[in-house]
Design a protein around this motif. Structure first.
Motif, PDB file in Angstrom:
ATOM      1  N   ILE A  20       0.816  -1.039  -0.010  1.00 43.15           N
ATOM      2  CA  ILE A  20      -0.092   0.027  -0.100  1.00 43.15           C
ATOM      3  C   ILE A  20       0.983   1.247  -0.153  1.00 43.15           C
ATOM      4  CG2 ILE A  20      -1.705   1.232   1.165  1.00 43.15           C
ATOM      5  CD1 ILE A  20      -2.805  -1.321   2.316  1.00 43.15           C
ATOM      6  N   HIS A  21       1.859   1.364   0.881  1.00 42.20           N
ATOM      7  CA  HIS A  21       2.793   2.318   1.114  1.00 42.20           C
ATOM      8  C   HIS A  21       3.383   2.688  -0.096  1.00 42.20           C
ATOM      9  CE1 HIS A  21       5.427   5.541   2.833  1.00 42.20           C
ATOM     10  NE2 HIS A  21       6.342   4.921   2.362  1.00 42.20           N
ATOM     11  N   ASN A  22       4.408   1.514  -0.822  1.00 36.12           N
ATOM     12  CA  ASN A  22       5.230   1.812  -2.030  1.00 36.12           C
ATOM     13  C   ASN A  22       4.359   2.070  -3.231  1.00 36.12           C
ATOM     14  OD1 ASN A  22       7.120   1.065  -0.167  1.00 36.12           O
ATOM     15  ND2 ASN A  22       7.474  -1.067  -1.142  1.00 36.12           N
ATOM     16  N   ASN A  23       3.062   1.601  -3.383  1.00 39.62           N
ATOM     17  CA  ASN A  23       2.287   2.088  -4.614  1.00 39.62           C
ATOM     18  C   ASN A  23       1.358   3.323  -4.346  1.00 39.62           C
ATOM     19  OD1 ASN A  23       3.222  -0.450  -6.561  1.00 39.62           O
ATOM     20  ND2 ASN A  23       2.980  -1.237  -4.765  1.00 39.62           N
ATOM     21  N   PRO A 104       0.001 -17.763  -0.351  1.00 36.19           N
ATOM     22  CA  PRO A 104       0.678 -16.500   0.077  1.00 36.19           C
ATOM     23  C   PRO A 104       0.643 -15.399  -0.617  1.00 36.19           C
ATOM     24  CG  PRO A 104       2.048 -18.097  -1.032  1.00 36.19           C
ATOM     25  CD  PRO A 104       0.801 -18.856  -0.877  1.00 36.19           C
ATOM     26  N   ILE A 105       0.766 -14.148  -0.180  1.00 41.17           N
ATOM     27  CA  ILE A 105       0.256 -12.783  -0.901  1.00 41.17           C
ATOM     28  C   ILE A 105       1.381 -12.762  -2.054  1.00 41.17           C
ATOM     29  CG2 ILE A 105       0.244 -10.479  -0.638  1.00 41.17           C
ATOM     30  CD1 ILE A 105      -0.521 -11.116   2.370  1.00 41.17           C
ATOM     31  N   ASN A 106       0.427 -12.415  -3.190  1.00 41.67           N
ATOM     32  CA  ASN A 106       1.276 -12.178  -4.359  1.00 41.67           C
ATOM     33  C   ASN A 106       1.515 -10.637  -4.446  1.00 41.67           C
ATOM     34  OD1 ASN A 106       1.386 -11.292  -7.505  1.00 41.67           O
ATOM     35  ND2 ASN A 106       2.240 -13.082  -7.386  1.00 41.67           N
ATOM     36  N   TYR A 107       2.623  -9.895  -4.606  1.00 37.13           N
ATOM     37  CA  TYR A 107       2.678  -8.449  -4.537  1.00 37.13           C
ATOM     38  C   TYR A 107       1.750  -7.769  -5.585  1.00 37.13           C
ATOM     39  CZ  TYR A 107       5.218  -4.060  -3.854  1.00 37.13           C
ATOM     40  OH  TYR A 107       5.417  -2.553  -3.657  1.00 37.13           O
ATOM     41  N   LEU A 108       2.059  -8.454  -6.840  1.00 39.04           N
ATOM     42  CA  LEU A 108       1.221  -7.572  -8.172  1.00 39.04           C
ATOM     43  C   LEU A 108      -0.046  -7.973  -7.935  1.00 39.04           C
ATOM     44  CD1 LEU A 108       1.812  -6.163 -10.837  1.00 39.04           C
ATOM     45  CD2 LEU A 108       2.075  -8.374 -11.860  1.00 39.04           C
TER      46      LEU A 108
END
Length: 281
Positions: A20-23, A104-108
């Motif tokens: 959330i922060h980085n994007n 597991p959480i996938n970033y994209l």
């Protein structure tokens, strides 16, 4: 967009915070790994989006969603879980979850889905403002305002639904285009009253549209049986139909029950208008 994260795994919370922060996806109003405290914080912060784990039997994520909805918060939900059964995904959509993400959480994947929900929230806010402006200026739906003809966009949606060749597809285009161009609130009119603006036999027109929408429901349900995470299925099953009825239609197609899913014509037409507004931006 205000976002709250509720997950019993702090590693997953930290990963989501980073995404959330980085994007620059929104403003994080709170996080919690304690469901009881988390619900209290949510009621106070009133976030636009809640990202929550399905949790476990002791702290049921679905019960939490129901509790928050009962407080009349206009909050969107994204659910994440290690449990990947179709039954859980179905249950999530029935409870009003926008998207279901597997761990597991996938970033994209997370970035893409949050952007979609953010856009939907912004679109709904824009539609509400436009409707309010229209109501203030002219409460008479006979008066029109300039608006782009949305026929092309409507046809694209009907094509994706597989109903372009159906006899009632032209009727749907006429009605949806009229609603868009005139900014008419669909709940102010009956379907029969809408149809009477285009034909001397509104009952027949209504029946044609109903049959066509039923075909669309069957097509979407079949698509969901093949691929529950198909983008077209996820978008249209919630926007144009009631997901619980889509589930019923899927069970009917599978032979699990004798009753087909039912449609709501006003929800379908309202959904068409929302989708057209989305495509025009």
């Amino acid at each position: 967009m205000k976002i709250f994260i509720l997950d019993k795994n702090m590693d997953d919370i930290n990963t989501l915070k980073k995404i959330i922060h980085n994007n620059h996806l929104g403003f994080l109003v709170g996080v919690s790994d304690d469901p009881l405290e988390g619900v209290e914080e949510i009621m106070t912060s009133e976030p636009d989006l809640i990202i929550l784990d399905m949790l476990d039997e002791e702290f049921d994520g679905f019960r939490i969603i129901k509790e928050i909805k009962e407080e009349s918060l206009s909050t969107k939900f994204i659910m994440i879980s290690n449990f990947t059964s179709k039954e859980n995904v179905e249950k999530a959509y029935i409870h009003g979850v926008e998207y279901f993400i597997y761990k597991p959480i996938n970033y994209l994947e997370v970035e893409t889905i949050i952007k979609k929900v953010k856009y939907k929230i912004e679109l709904e806010e824009k539609m509400n403002k436009i409707q309010q402006i229209f109501n203030d200026i002219t409460p008479n739906f006979e008066q029109t305002i300039e608006s782009k003809d949305c026929e092309q966009d409507i046809n694209l949606i009907l094509f994706r639904l597989g109903i372009m060749g159906e006899i009632g597809s032209e009727d749907l285009v006429k009605v949806a285009n009229f609603l868009m161009k005139n900014r008419v609130k669909i709940n102010d009119l009956s379907i029969r009253e809408l149809c009477s603006r285009f034909t001397n036999n509104p009952k027949a027109m209504e029946q044609r549209m109903r049959r066509t929408i039923n075909v669309a429901m069957s097509n979407i349900a079949s698509l969901g049986i093949e691929d529950y995470m198909n983008e077209t299925f996820v978008e249209y099953s919630n926007t144009l139909f009631n997901f619980e009825q889509i589930k019923r239609e899927m069970d009917y197609i599978r032979g699990k029950n004798n009753g087909k899913g039912s449609i709501n014509m006003k929800k379908f037409l309202s959904g068409l208008c929302i989708l057209c507004e989305k495509y025009n931006n």
